[in-house]
Design an enzyme around this catalytic site. Structure first.
Site, PDB file in Angstrom:
ATOM      1  N   GLY A  46       0.823  -0.886   0.585  1.00  0.00           N
ATOM      2  CA  GLY A  46       0.246  -0.190  -0.067  1.00  0.00           C
ATOM      3  C   GLY A  46       0.690   1.024   0.646  1.00  0.00           C
ATOM      4  CD  GLU A  47       2.031   5.736  -0.450  1.00  0.00           C
ATOM      5  OE1 GLU A  47       2.669   5.525  -1.633  1.00  0.00           O
ATOM      6  OE2 GLU A  47       3.510   6.931  -0.470  1.00  0.00           O
ATOM      7  CB  CYS A  78       5.338  -3.915  -0.970  1.00  0.00           C
ATOM      8  SG  CYS A  78       5.695  -2.788  -2.588  1.00  0.00           S
ATOM      9  CB  ILE A 135       3.197  -1.944  -7.642  1.00  0.00           C
ATOM     10  CG1 ILE A 135       2.593  -3.976  -8.215  1.00  0.00           C
ATOM     11  CG2 ILE A 135       2.666  -1.187  -7.659  1.00  0.00           C
ATOM     12  CD1 ILE A 135       1.373  -3.951  -7.778  1.00  0.00           C
ATOM     13  CG  HIS A 171       2.107  -6.220  -4.596  1.00  0.00           C
ATOM     14  ND1 HIS A 171       1.930  -5.934  -2.920  1.00  0.00           N
ATOM     15  CD2 HIS A 171       3.536  -5.323  -5.021  1.00  0.00           C
ATOM     16  CE1 HIS A 171       2.013  -4.937  -3.441  1.00  0.00           C
ATOM     17  NE2 HIS A 171       2.964  -4.241  -3.978  1.00  0.00           N
ATOM     18  CD  GLU A 173      -0.732  -9.045  -2.489  1.00  0.00           C
ATOM     19  OE1 GLU A 173       0.688  -9.683  -2.635  1.00  0.00           O
ATOM     20  OE2 GLU A 173      -0.009  -8.112  -2.727  1.00  0.00           O
TER      21      GLU A 173
END
Ligand code: GLN
Length: 199
Positions: A46-47, A78, A135, A171, A173
């Site tokens: 996420g962020e 991540c 990402i 990632h 998932e």
């Protein structure tokens, strides 16, 4: 087993789905009491700045650090890995939990290449490569002595393990390959067995 997915912001549903597909209970964790009800935790991407802010606002930040320090198995991807790290090397100061002995370069794979995929060779997974989706991925800058590098990309670690923690720059998932989640669930099973045999 009952696995929590820490969900304030990020790709929560995908993680819940994989754990359920593998035959385990998966619950969405949004408050600190729920943390005590699970055997292990997944920390999604996420962020990281937003996640840190929200985890503090919802008073999960300190309980989370305590649970991890007392041995709860964690699988972080991540931004989740950024949160666990001992510090960020490139961006302005940002609080981290400091439970995983790695330092991080946020968005370290470059602005132009926001996303890319790569085949990795992962310790314990044999000759079949693992397709990894990156990402705006964090780059691991340094790893401490106790950190095992399970996979690297271009000479840089991208999957690491230290004690009860596994962390990935990518990632898992988002692909159908569930070997990493299986590896994590085995690790959780073993830690439960160890705890039981100590009783
Ligand atoms: N770039 C994000 C950060 O620095 C992490 C990206 C991700 O989790 N996919 O927080």
């Amino acid at each position: 087993m009952k696995i929590g997915v820490l969900g304030i912001q990020g790709d929560i549903q995908e993680h819940l789905a994989v754990i359920r597909k593998l035959g385990h209970e998966a619950v969405w964790i949004r408050e600190s009491d729920a943390l005590k009800t699970v055997e292990a935790l997944i920390m999604p991407g996420g962020e990281s700045t937003t996640m840190t802010k929200l985890l503090k606002r919802f008073a999960i930040w300190e309980p989370l650090r305590k649970s991890i320090n007392s041995g709860m198995p964690v699988f972080a991807t991540c931004a989740g890995m950024i949160l666990l790290s001992s510090g960020i090397e490139n961006y302005p100061a940002q609080d981290t939990l400091g439970v995983l002995d790695v330092t991080i370069e946020r968005n370290g794979y470059g602005r132009q290449v926001d996303s890319f995929e790569a085949d990795l060779y992962v310790n314990y997974f044999g000759d079949v490569p693992f397709r990894a989706v990156f990402i705006r991925a964090p780059k691991i800058a340094t790893t401490g002595k106790e950190v095992e590098v399970m996979a690297s990309f271009g000479g840089t670690p991208v999957l690491v393990r230290e004690r009860n923690i596994i962390a990935a720059s990518f990632h898992p998932e988002l692909t159908d390959d569930v070997r990493l989640q299986r590896y994590f669930l085995d690790m959780v099973g073993n830690s439960i067995e160890d705890a039981t045999s100590r009783m």
